[in-house]
Scaffold this motif. Structure first.
Motif, PDB file in Angstrom:
ATOM      1  N   ARG A  29     -36.163 -18.423  20.151  1.00  0.00           N
ATOM      2  CA  ARG A  29     -36.540 -18.721  21.523  1.00  0.00           C
ATOM      3  C   ARG A  29     -37.182 -17.482  22.141  1.00  0.00           C
ATOM      4  O   ARG A  29     -36.587 -16.408  22.143  1.00  0.00           O
ATOM      5  N   ARG A  30     -38.401 -17.651  22.634  1.00  0.00           N
ATOM      6  CA  ARG A  30     -39.123 -16.532  23.245  1.00  0.00           C
ATOM      7  C   ARG A  30     -39.502 -16.902  24.673  1.00  0.00           C
ATOM      8  O   ARG A  30     -39.864 -18.049  24.949  1.00  0.00           O
ATOM      9  N   ARG A  31     -39.450 -15.959  25.585  1.00  0.00           N
ATOM     10  CA  ARG A  31     -39.890 -16.224  26.964  1.00  0.00           C
ATOM     11  C   ARG A  31     -41.329 -15.729  27.105  1.00  0.00           C
ATOM     12  O   ARG A  31     -41.604 -14.699  27.706  1.00  0.00           O
ATOM     13  N   ASP A  32     -42.250 -16.479  26.507  1.00  0.00           N
ATOM     14  CA  ASP A  32     -43.662 -16.089  26.586  1.00  0.00           C
ATOM     15  C   ASP A  32     -44.574 -17.303  26.748  1.00  0.00           C
ATOM     16  O   ASP A  32     -45.733 -17.272  26.365  1.00  0.00           O
ATOM     17  N   GLY A  33     -44.030 -18.378  27.309  1.00  0.00           N
ATOM     18  CA  GLY A  33     -44.867 -19.492  27.722  1.00  0.00           C
ATOM     19  C   GLY A  33     -45.405 -19.230  29.118  1.00  0.00           C
ATOM     20  O   GLY A  33     -44.659 -18.834  30.018  1.00  0.00           O
ATOM     21  N   ILE A  34     -46.702 -19.418  29.311  1.00  0.00           N
ATOM     22  CA  ILE A  34     -47.324 -19.035  30.582  1.00  0.00           C
ATOM     23  C   ILE A  34     -47.068 -20.104  31.646  1.00  0.00           C
ATOM     24  O   ILE A  34     -47.401 -21.273  31.454  1.00  0.00           O
ATOM     25  N   VAL A  35     -46.480 -19.693  32.764  1.00  0.00           N
ATOM     26  CA  VAL A  35     -46.331 -20.549  33.939  1.00  0.00           C
ATOM     27  C   VAL A  35     -47.352 -20.157  34.996  1.00  0.00           C
ATOM     28  O   VAL A  35     -48.102 -20.982  35.494  1.00  0.00           O
ATOM     29  N   SER A  36     -47.404 -18.864  35.331  1.00  0.00           N
ATOM     30  CA  SER A  36     -48.366 -18.374  36.319  1.00  0.00           C
ATOM     31  C   SER A  36     -48.699 -16.929  36.010  1.00  0.00           C
ATOM     32  O   SER A  36     -47.797 -16.074  36.004  1.00  0.00           O
ATOM     33  N   ARG A  37     -49.973 -16.648  35.746  1.00  0.00           N
ATOM     34  CA  ARG A  37     -50.396 -15.269  35.516  1.00  0.00           C
ATOM     35  C   ARG A  37     -50.363 -14.458  36.806  1.00  0.00           C
ATOM     36  O   ARG A  37     -49.930 -13.311  36.824  1.00  0.00           O
ATOM     37  N   SER A  38     -50.829 -15.053  37.891  1.00  0.00           N
ATOM     38  CA  SER A  38     -50.924 -14.300  39.138  1.00  0.00           C
ATOM     39  C   SER A  38     -49.547 -13.922  39.675  1.00  0.00           C
ATOM     40  O   SER A  38     -49.363 -12.864  40.268  1.00  0.00           O
ATOM     41  N   ARG A  39     -48.541 -14.783  39.442  1.00  0.00           N
ATOM     42  CA  ARG A  39     -47.179 -14.482  39.897  1.00  0.00           C
ATOM     43  C   ARG A  39     -46.323 -13.872  38.784  1.00  0.00           C
ATOM     44  O   ARG A  39     -45.138 -13.609  38.989  1.00  0.00           O
ATOM     45  N   TRP A  40     -46.928 -13.676  37.610  1.00  0.00           N
ATOM     46  CA  TRP A  40     -46.239 -13.052  36.482  1.00  0.00           C
ATOM     47  C   TRP A  40     -44.981 -13.841  36.114  1.00  0.00           C
ATOM     48  O   TRP A  40     -43.894 -13.296  35.963  1.00  0.00           O
ATOM     49  N   GLN A  41     -45.146 -15.167  35.946  1.00  0.00           N
ATOM     50  CA  GLN A  41     -44.024 -16.035  35.633  1.00  0.00           C
ATOM     51  C   GLN A  41     -44.211 -16.650  34.247  1.00  0.00           C
ATOM     52  O   GLN A  41     -45.288 -17.164  33.931  1.00  0.00           O
ATOM     53  N   PHE A  42     -43.135 -16.621  33.448  1.00  0.00           N
ATOM     54  CA  PHE A  42     -43.172 -17.143  32.094  1.00  0.00           C
ATOM     55  C   PHE A  42     -41.931 -17.988  31.847  1.00  0.00           C
ATOM     56  O   PHE A  42     -40.920 -17.863  32.539  1.00  0.00           O
ATOM     57  N   THR A  43     -41.998 -18.840  30.846  1.00  0.00           N
ATOM     58  CA  THR A  43     -40.896 -19.734  30.541  1.00  0.00           C
ATOM     59  C   THR A  43     -40.541 -19.649  29.065  1.00  0.00           C
ATOM     60  O   THR A  43     -41.302 -19.100  28.256  1.00  0.00           O
ATOM     61  N   ASP A  44     -39.374 -20.208  28.718  1.00  0.00           N
ATOM     62  CA  ASP A  44     -38.932 -20.186  27.322  1.00  0.00           C
ATOM     63  C   ASP A  44     -39.844 -21.040  26.451  1.00  0.00           C
ATOM     64  O   ASP A  44     -40.370 -22.065  26.888  1.00  0.00           O
ATOM     65  N   ARG A  45     -39.994 -20.605  25.217  1.00  0.00           N
ATOM     66  CA  ARG A  45     -40.814 -21.314  24.233  1.00  0.00           C
ATOM     67  C   ARG A  45     -40.141 -21.193  22.882  1.00  0.00           C
ATOM     68  O   ARG A  45     -39.604 -20.133  22.534  1.00  0.00           O
ATOM     69  N   LEU A  46     -40.151 -22.267  22.102  1.00  0.00           N
ATOM     70  CA  LEU A  46     -39.600 -22.239  20.757  1.00  0.00           C
ATOM     71  C   LEU A  46     -40.680 -21.808  19.767  1.00  0.00           C
ATOM     72  O   LEU A  46     -41.820 -22.272  19.836  1.00  0.00           O
ATOM     73  N   GLU A  47     -40.300 -20.924  18.859  1.00  0.00           N
ATOM     74  CA  GLU A  47     -41.236 -20.408  17.858  1.00  0.00           C
ATOM     75  C   GLU A  47     -40.561 -20.445  16.495  1.00  0.00           C
ATOM     76  O   GLU A  47     -39.384 -20.085  16.364  1.00  0.00           O
ATOM     77  N   ARG A  48     -41.296 -20.885  15.488  1.00  0.00           N
ATOM     78  CA  ARG A  48     -40.776 -20.897  14.124  1.00  0.00           C
ATOM     79  C   ARG A  48     -41.244 -19.643  13.385  1.00  0.00           C
ATOM     80  O   ARG A  48     -42.361 -19.178  13.592  1.00  0.00           O
ATOM     81  N   VAL A  49     -40.377 -19.149  12.519  1.00  0.00           N
ATOM     82  CA  VAL A  49     -40.669 -17.928  11.747  1.00  0.00           C
ATOM     83  C   VAL A  49     -40.352 -18.204  10.291  1.00  0.00           C
ATOM     84  O   VAL A  49     -39.304 -18.779   9.959  1.00  0.00           O
ATOM     85  N   ALA A  50     -41.276 -17.807   9.407  1.00  0.00           N
ATOM     86  CA  ALA A  50     -41.078 -18.028   7.982  1.00  0.00           C
ATOM     87  C   ALA A  50     -41.478 -16.768   7.218  1.00  0.00           C
ATOM     88  O   ALA A  50     -42.464 -16.106   7.565  1.00  0.00           O
ATOM     89  N   PRO A  51     -40.717 -16.400   6.186  1.00  0.00           N
ATOM     90  CA  PRO A  51     -41.109 -15.264   5.352  1.00  0.00           C
ATOM     91  C   PRO A  51     -42.302 -15.620   4.490  1.00  0.00           C
ATOM     92  O   PRO A  51     -42.529 -16.789   4.153  1.00  0.00           O
ATOM     93  N   LEU A  52     -43.073 -14.614   4.127  1.00  0.00           N
ATOM     94  CA  LEU A  52     -44.229 -14.809   3.262  1.00  0.00           C
ATOM     95  C   LEU A  52     -43.955 -14.240   1.895  1.00  0.00           C
ATOM     96  O   LEU A  52     -43.372 -13.150   1.757  1.00  0.00           O
ATOM     97  N   GLN A  53     -44.370 -14.956   0.858  1.00  0.00           N
ATOM     98  CA  GLN A  53     -44.328 -14.411  -0.490  1.00  0.00           C
ATOM     99  C   GLN A  53     -45.487 -13.431  -0.648  1.00  0.00           C
ATOM    100  O   GLN A  53     -46.456 -13.430   0.108  1.00  0.00           O
ATOM    101  N   GLU A  54     -45.402 -12.591  -1.656  1.00  0.00           N
ATOM    102  CA  GLU A  54     -46.436 -11.559  -1.863  1.00  0.00           C
ATOM    103  C   GLU A  54     -47.809 -12.168  -2.054  1.00  0.00           C
ATOM    104  O   GLU A  54     -48.809 -11.588  -1.713  1.00  0.00           O
ATOM    105  N   SER A  55     -47.858 -13.377  -2.634  1.00  0.00           N
ATOM    106  CA  SER A  55     -49.152 -13.992  -2.904  1.00  0.00           C
ATOM    107  C   SER A  55     -49.764 -14.627  -1.674  1.00  0.00           C
ATOM    108  O   SER A  55     -50.937 -14.977  -1.659  1.00  0.00           O
ATOM    109  N   GLU A  56     -48.955 -14.805  -0.599  1.00  0.00           N
ATOM    110  CA  GLU A  56     -49.439 -15.478   0.598  1.00  0.00           C
ATOM    111  C   GLU A  56     -49.994 -14.443   1.567  1.00  0.00           C
ATOM    112  O   GLU A  56     -49.283 -13.532   1.991  1.00  0.00           O
ATOM    113  N   GLY A  57     -51.239 -14.596   1.934  1.00  0.00           N
ATOM    114  CA  GLY A  57     -51.847 -13.714   2.906  1.00  0.00           C
ATOM    115  C   GLY A  57     -52.046 -12.314   2.406  1.00  0.00           C
ATOM    116  O   GLY A  57     -52.236 -11.389   3.181  1.00  0.00           O
ATOM    117  N   ALA A  58     -51.955 -12.067   1.092  1.00  0.00           N
ATOM    118  CA  ALA A  58     -52.095 -10.727   0.557  1.00  0.00           C
ATOM    119  C   ALA A  58     -53.532 -10.269   0.607  1.00  0.00           C
ATOM    120  O   ALA A  58     -54.432 -11.049   0.546  1.00  0.00           O
TER     121      ALA A  58
END
Length: 244
Positions: free
Chosen positions: A215-244
């Motif tokens: 859970r990250r608080r980096d969903g944009i609500v208002s730039r001018s008022r500097w307001q952000f909301t919670d956002r769900l983010e998925r994370v996965a490890p990479l094997q050496e062959s992926e993106g190398a």
């Protein structure tokens, strides 16, 4: 599908975590709001243009691959400030320092040194985003770009590229570093300490298996008022062959 990819590297940068009091900590990787803010700055979008920021927020999927995690760095700042009084405002820093009742505050800031990432952006279903136009803006930005704080300039050109691929993972694999990026990655690589991973929107299509949810608080609500909301983010490890 079409994907816009670019490199995000700085000798020193910060990926703002939730700020509590005088503590300004940093996440280990860029947040979605930070990347979209960089894109908006490149396009010359003012912070007060809420509609334009919301079009970026609702129109784009986001993923980021950690190529080099960097190392944390903490510094401390002291500053003299006048005591808060109701209705009192200062037009300049000079007027603040000339006032009576100064006191000293200590702030703590966290940074990441020599961290390097590859960012991928692509249009959400039923949204029409001009990825080529965004890429052109990243090559020739309207506003000055920096990595989290104004004192943290980019260490490499963003080198944006639009590629055709089936999924965002295959888009990452299709992008090859140029000679300059390869030299930097070789210089900052620390064998045995690298944790290569990819983070992406929780609803991004083409997600790999074996992901965890953060859970990250980096969903944009208002730039001018500097307001952000919670956002769900998925994370996965990479094997050496992926993106190398």
């Amino acid at each position: 599908m079409r994907f816009l990819l670019f490199t995000l590297y700085a000798p020193i940068g910060s990926f703002g975590e939730i700020a509590v009091g005088e503590r300004r900590m940093s996440w280990a990787r860029p947040g979605r709001s930070a990347v979209l803010g960089l894109v908006a700055a490149a396009q010359g979008i003012a912070r007060t243009d809420e509609d334009a920021h919301q079009r970026l927020e609702t129109g784009l999927h986001y993923a980021v691959r950690t190529d080099a995690p960097g190392r944390p760095l903490t510094d401390y700042h002291t500053a003299q400030t006048p005591k808060a009084r109701k209705g009192r405002r200062f037009a300049t820093r000079r007027k603040e320092l000339d006032s009576d009742g100064l006191h000293t505050v200590l702030s703590v800031r966290e940074w990441r040194t020599d961290a390097c990432f590859t960012v991928s952006l692509w249009a959400r279903a039923s949204h029409n985003v001009d990825l080529d136009g965004v890429a052109a803006a990243l090559r020739h930005p309207r506003f000055v770009l920096y990595v989290g704080r104004k004192s943290a300039p980019l260490g490499l050109p963003l080198n944006p590229e639009v590629v055709e691929a089936d999924t965002f993972l295959s888009a990452f694999e299709a992008r090859q570093p140029n000679d300059e990026e390869r030299r930097v990655l070789q210089r900052i690589h620390s064998p045995g300490t690298e944790r290569r991973m990819v983070a992406f929107d929780h609803d991004a299509p083409g997600a790999p298996a074996g992901t965890r949810v953060e859970r990250r608080r980096d969903g944009i609500v208002s730039r001018s008022r500097w307001q952000f909301t919670d956002r769900l983010e998925r994370v996965a490890p990479l094997q050496e062959s992926e993106g190398a």
